[in-house]
Design an enzyme around this catalytic site. Sequence first.
Site, PDB file in Angstrom:
ATOM      1  N   CYS A  55       0.639  -1.130  -0.190  1.00 30.21           N
ATOM      2  CA  CYS A  55       0.021   0.010   0.033  1.00 30.21           C
ATOM      3  C   CYS A  55       0.808   1.323   0.100  1.00 30.21           C
ATOM      4  CB  CYS A  55      -0.970  -0.006   1.086  1.00 30.21           C
ATOM      5  SG  CYS A  55      -1.652   1.502   1.618  1.00 30.21           S
ATOM      6  N   CYS A  58       0.236   3.629   3.161  1.00 28.14           N
ATOM      7  CA  CYS A  58       0.939   2.941   4.047  1.00 28.14           C
ATOM      8  C   CYS A  58       2.551   3.469   4.206  1.00 28.14           C
ATOM      9  CB  CYS A  58       0.670   1.362   4.413  1.00 28.14           C
ATOM     10  SG  CYS A  58      -0.970   1.276   4.325  1.00 28.14           S
ATOM     11  N   CYS A 192      -8.686 -28.859  34.206  1.00 30.60           N
ATOM     12  CA  CYS A 192      -7.529 -28.580  33.555  1.00 30.60           C
ATOM     13  C   CYS A 192      -6.847 -27.227  33.521  1.00 30.60           C
ATOM     14  CB  CYS A 192      -7.660 -29.345  32.153  1.00 30.60           C
ATOM     15  SG  CYS A 192      -6.556 -28.546  30.935  1.00 30.60           S
ATOM     16  N   CYS A 195      -6.902 -25.550  29.839  1.00 32.41           N
ATOM     17  CA  CYS A 195      -8.592 -25.556  29.540  1.00 32.41           C
ATOM     18  C   CYS A 195      -8.991 -24.195  29.935  1.00 32.41           C
ATOM     19  CB  CYS A 195      -9.372 -26.759  30.050  1.00 32.41           C
ATOM     20  SG  CYS A 195      -8.804 -28.518  29.310  1.00 32.41           S
TER      21      CYS A 195
END
Length: 443
Positions: A55, A58, A192, A195
């Site tokens: 870009c 950019c 766990c 988790c």
Amino acid sequence: MRPLLLGVLCCSLVLPVRAFYSAGDDVVELTPSNFNKEVLQSDSLWLIEFYAPWCGHCQSLTADWKKVATALKGIVKVGAVDADQHKSLGSQYGVRGFPTIKIFGANKNKPEDYQGGRGNQAIVDGAMNLLRTLVKDRMSGKYGSSSSNKQQSGGGGGGSKQDVVELTDDNFDKMVLEGDTVWLVEFFAPWCGHCKSLEPEWAAAASAVKEQTKGKVRLGAMDATVHQAVSGRYGIRGFPTIKIFRKGEEPEDYQGGRTRGDIIERALDLFSDHAAPPELLEILNKDILTKTCEDSQLCVIGFLPHILDTGAAGRNGYLKVMMQMAEKYKKKTWGWLWIEAGAQMELEASLGIGGFGYPAMAAINARKMKFALLRGSFSETGIHEFLRELSVGRGSTATLGGGTMPKIHTVEPWDGKDGELPEEEDYDLSDVDLDDNMSKTEL
């Protein structure tokens, strides 16, 4: 908080690709792997630029962005995301053009668009105004720290547990195996630790994926200590285990990272792999052309020979090639259109199509009013090379004639049949005395 002005800019098709920031800069390079920790779990005010290496706007912003980061060091965090490489982050925050600057302030889960000036002084002034507003709000008790917000929202926020589908031995086969949805399923155990760490990331990713894929990819979770029939069937031994399920295929292990950005990125890849190719539309009126081109990064238009020159079989052959290329490039946000040669002469003139013969092809960037023409053959190989060059920022482009879309006429759709020559009008010559007329002419 009053937003400042910086319009979302879209870039030219032809620009060189290079790295923008290095470890020596004060700009923090952000990726799906570090975005959660660096930004979402931070108490700092962040200004983040989402950019694409090809870009031009950019590239122009890079030097100023580095100066801003140095000036605000220790005061406001300044980051950058290569949204062309890390599409999941760009998609997650609704980035559609480059560069886009987002403000991650008090509520990290609802960033605002920065819409101010692009010069380094304007950005620094805007950041300081934002910082003063944030401090004032904290002093009034409107916002606490991000850590207190995380505790209230259950660990980082950004998603609803309701978007994670609870799977059981009873509903697993019907929901996961028998439907057309692609699933990422987490098998977990309540005790766990890993988790528990994954839970807020999974919830945030589930919400984003559900929205961005319109429910075509879903995230589910199964307590493998309770629902042992399904977890045993798939040999679940450790927690959390994530598997990918696609209809009619064997499940595969998820091998990606465990942040929401990583999960979203993989889910969007799965969605793209199984998404239908974009529809190939005939340009019948102005609305079809305008909507397709404005909604797409590029709109690819095929100009096909007149039906009398090819017949239905020839035209269908050209359309088949275009549909095959739409399938090949379906991960791109491109629109696909076609029109019969001569039906939209103003459009052809603005693109300079006439000198190349038919079939012809143009790719239009409607935001920049730039276009490129296919110079090679109208075949899979020729079109692929043409589009590949454009997708990496190479190829020859020009400005659309007049800088605006030309007038588009309303035309009737092709009926799928061979063309017919117009009927010639019959003339009654019975009352014409050819000999008499010829003799008068001779006189």
